[in-house]
Design an enzyme around this catalytic site. Structure first.
Site, short mmCIF file in Angstrom:
data_model
loop_
_atom_site.label_atom_id
_atom_site.label_comp_id
_atom_site.label_asym_id
_atom_site.label_seq_id
_atom_site.Cartn_x
_atom_site.Cartn_y
_atom_site.Cartn_z
N GLY A 16 0.86 -1.18 0.00
CA GLY A 16 0.00 0.00 0.00
C GLY A 16 0.89 1.23 0.00
O GLY A 16 1.61 1.46 0.97
N MET A 17 0.87 1.98 -1.08
CA MET A 17 1.73 3.16 -1.17
C MET A 17 0.90 4.43 -1.12
O MET A 17 0.12 4.72 -2.02
CB MET A 17 2.56 3.09 -2.45
CG MET A 17 3.51 1.90 -2.47
SD MET A 17 4.49 1.80 -3.97
CE MET A 17 5.60 3.19 -3.77
N SER A 18 1.11 5.19 -0.06
CA SER A 18 0.30 6.39 0.14
C SER A 18 0.93 7.62 -0.48
O SER A 18 0.31 8.67 -0.57
CB SER A 18 0.13 6.63 1.64
OG SER A 18 1.40 6.93 2.20
N VAL B 271 6.90 8.92 2.83
CA VAL B 271 8.20 8.27 2.95
C VAL B 271 8.08 6.84 3.43
O VAL B 271 8.78 5.96 2.93
CB VAL B 271 9.09 8.91 4.05
CG1 VAL B 271 10.53 8.93 3.62
CG2 VAL B 271 8.57 10.22 4.53
N SER C 199 5.78 4.44 3.35
CA SER C 199 5.38 3.36 2.44
C SER C 199 6.34 3.25 1.27
O SER C 199 6.52 2.18 0.69
CB SER C 199 3.94 3.57 1.96
OG SER C 199 3.77 4.84 1.37
N MET D 259 -4.21 3.39 -2.90
CA MET D 259 -5.64 3.28 -2.59
C MET D 259 -6.28 4.65 -2.73
O MET D 259 -5.92 5.59 -2.03
CB MET D 259 -5.83 2.77 -1.16
CG MET D 259 -5.53 1.30 -1.00
SD MET D 259 -5.62 0.79 0.72
CE MET D 259 -3.91 0.37 1.02
N CYS E 206 -10.42 2.77 9.26
CA CYS E 206 -9.83 2.68 7.93
C CYS E 206 -8.94 1.45 7.84
O CYS E 206 -8.97 0.71 6.86
CB CYS E 206 -9.01 3.94 7.63
SG CYS E 206 -8.05 3.85 6.11
N GLY F 130 3.33 0.68 5.40
CA GLY F 130 4.42 1.39 6.07
C GLY F 130 4.15 1.66 7.54
O GLY F 130 4.73 2.58 8.11
N CYS G 245 -6.24 11.01 7.87
CA CYS G 245 -5.59 10.86 6.58
C CYS G 245 -6.36 11.50 5.43
O CYS G 245 -5.79 12.16 4.58
CB CYS G 245 -5.32 9.40 6.29
SG CYS G 245 -6.72 8.31 6.52
#
Length: 346
Positions: free
Chosen positions: A7-9, A12, A14, A33, A98, A122, A191
RNA sequence: UGGGGCGUGGCCAAGUGGUAAGGCACCAGUUUUUGGUACUGGCAUUCGCAGGUUCGAUCCCUGCCGCCCCAG
């Protein structure tokens, strides 16, 4: 070679997560996401920026990059939940929801469906055999937000950052890897609302009326602009001057009243025990009558408390009274380094 | 309308002849993947108003205005 969907937000953490896993030989796929994209007046939603950062890092790492759109479910499971709780006079923790509903349920399911063997995020946490353990860096530990993740989900999850001794080390790692997000500022706040305050966010969805602020002697000492905006222990935003600071001790949504005290030692502010609802235990429930360590808010220190199961509810009896225990907030139970689970303050 | 007291920034509150402490609130920033907390910084050229005394007054004097208390 295991396939891991990360999961890359666009942050840094993730980014480093994805990079490390790739370095360790996993077959990594980056997933952004798309949970929330709505702008608020004066506050553009930062999703596009985050998306670009995530994509940028994926390109740098030369890994496949996907976008999962969970907007509909997110609105329902996280945002609606949050609004309902606030309307009911409680103070929810949307980020916990979440994780439970989106990251470790929808995302996991979609990833597995796509052919992944595991997922990774992350988060600063550790997991071994489907158990949840505190991160090496006690200062960054995020297990408080993860206590509602299931054992089954944890068995298929990796948290590479859990071993890092500090955020500084993660930043260094990001620089070593030359990641585009190495110096990106940490995000804070809920978030999906980004820089917006909860107050502005709620204002978009609920209509509010002014009401009275009442002290512990029953005197009306001020006015507020909507009880929904206030939470237990809150000091700022009351606009009441003179003498000592005021802290919110409670509120009545029907009467639209907010109760405060100027006595920092007031029993209305300090709690010795509370009951939990919607408990979730990761592998097994606590032993009733035993003493564990609990955390009543993110980054709060661990406090000794006895858990007692009575009349079909878990009671938490704190060794020392704790300040501003708030309905809707979560209490997470730790057995030393392991997170057993937790529940929501009634 | 006899006696006493008071009037300092939005609020509470020191100061009492030498040029406005502190706290709260508020604002900004820091900390923080919830709310909140905490921390740091900013915030009265001005002391109810008008005169007077003084080299100099928030502090002394006079008048006025406002408020409070006791007597009624």
């Amino acid at each position: 070679m295991k396939k891991v969907y990360v999961g890359m937000s666009g942050g840094v953490d993730s980014s480093v997560t994805a990079a490390l896993l790739k370095e360790q030989g996993y077959e990594v796929t980056g997933v952004f996401m798309k949970n929330w994209t709505q702008d608020l007046p004066g506050f553009p939603c930062p999703w596009k920026e985050d998306f670009n950062d995530a994509k940028r890092v994926a390109v740098q790492l030369d890994i496949p990059f996907k976008v999962y759109d969970f907007q509909k479910e997110y609105a329902q499971k996280v945002v609606d939940y949050m609004l309902d709780e606030y309307r009911a006079g409680r103070t929810p923790n949307p980020d916990i929801m979440c994780n439970q509903e989106v990251k470790f349920k929808l995302f996991l399911a979609a990833a597995l469906d796509d052919g992944a063997d595991m997922i990774a995020t992350g988060h600063y946490a550790k997991t071994i055999d489907g158990r949840l353990l505190r991160a090496a860096d006690d200062n960054k530990d995020q297990t408080y937000f993860l206590y509602r993740v299931t054992h089954e989900a944890l068995q298929k999850t990796l948290f590479p950052l859990g071993e890092f001794a500090s955020k500084e080390d993660v930043r260094k790692e990001a620089k070593r890897l030359g990641l585009a997000t190495a110096t990106k500022k940490d995000s804070q706040g809920i978030c999906f609302v980004g820089k917006v305050g909860i107050r502005e966010f709620l204002s978009q969805y609920v209509t509010t009326k002014p009401g009275n602020i009442i002290d512990d002697l029953g005197r009306t000492i001020g006015q507020h602009d909507g009880a929904i905006f206030y939470t237990i222990g809150q000091r700022k935003g009351l606009g009441i001057g003179g003498g000592l600071p005021c802290y919110v001790t409670g509120k009545d949504m029907d009467k639209n009243e907010v109760y405060v005290t100027r006595d920092i030692t007031s029993n209305n502010l300090w709690t010795e025990s509370t009951k939990l609802v919607d408990v979730h235990w990761i592998t097994s429930e606590p032993v009733s009558g035993n003493t564990y360590q609990v955390r009543t808010r993110h980054r709060a220190k661990l406090e000794a408390a006895t858990l007692l199961f009575e009349e079909s509810k878990w009671n938490v009896i704190f060794k020392d009274k704790l300040r501003a225990i708030t309905p809707g907030q979560s209490i997470v139970v730790y057995d030393n380094n392991e997170v057993l689970g937790g529940g929501i303050v009634i």
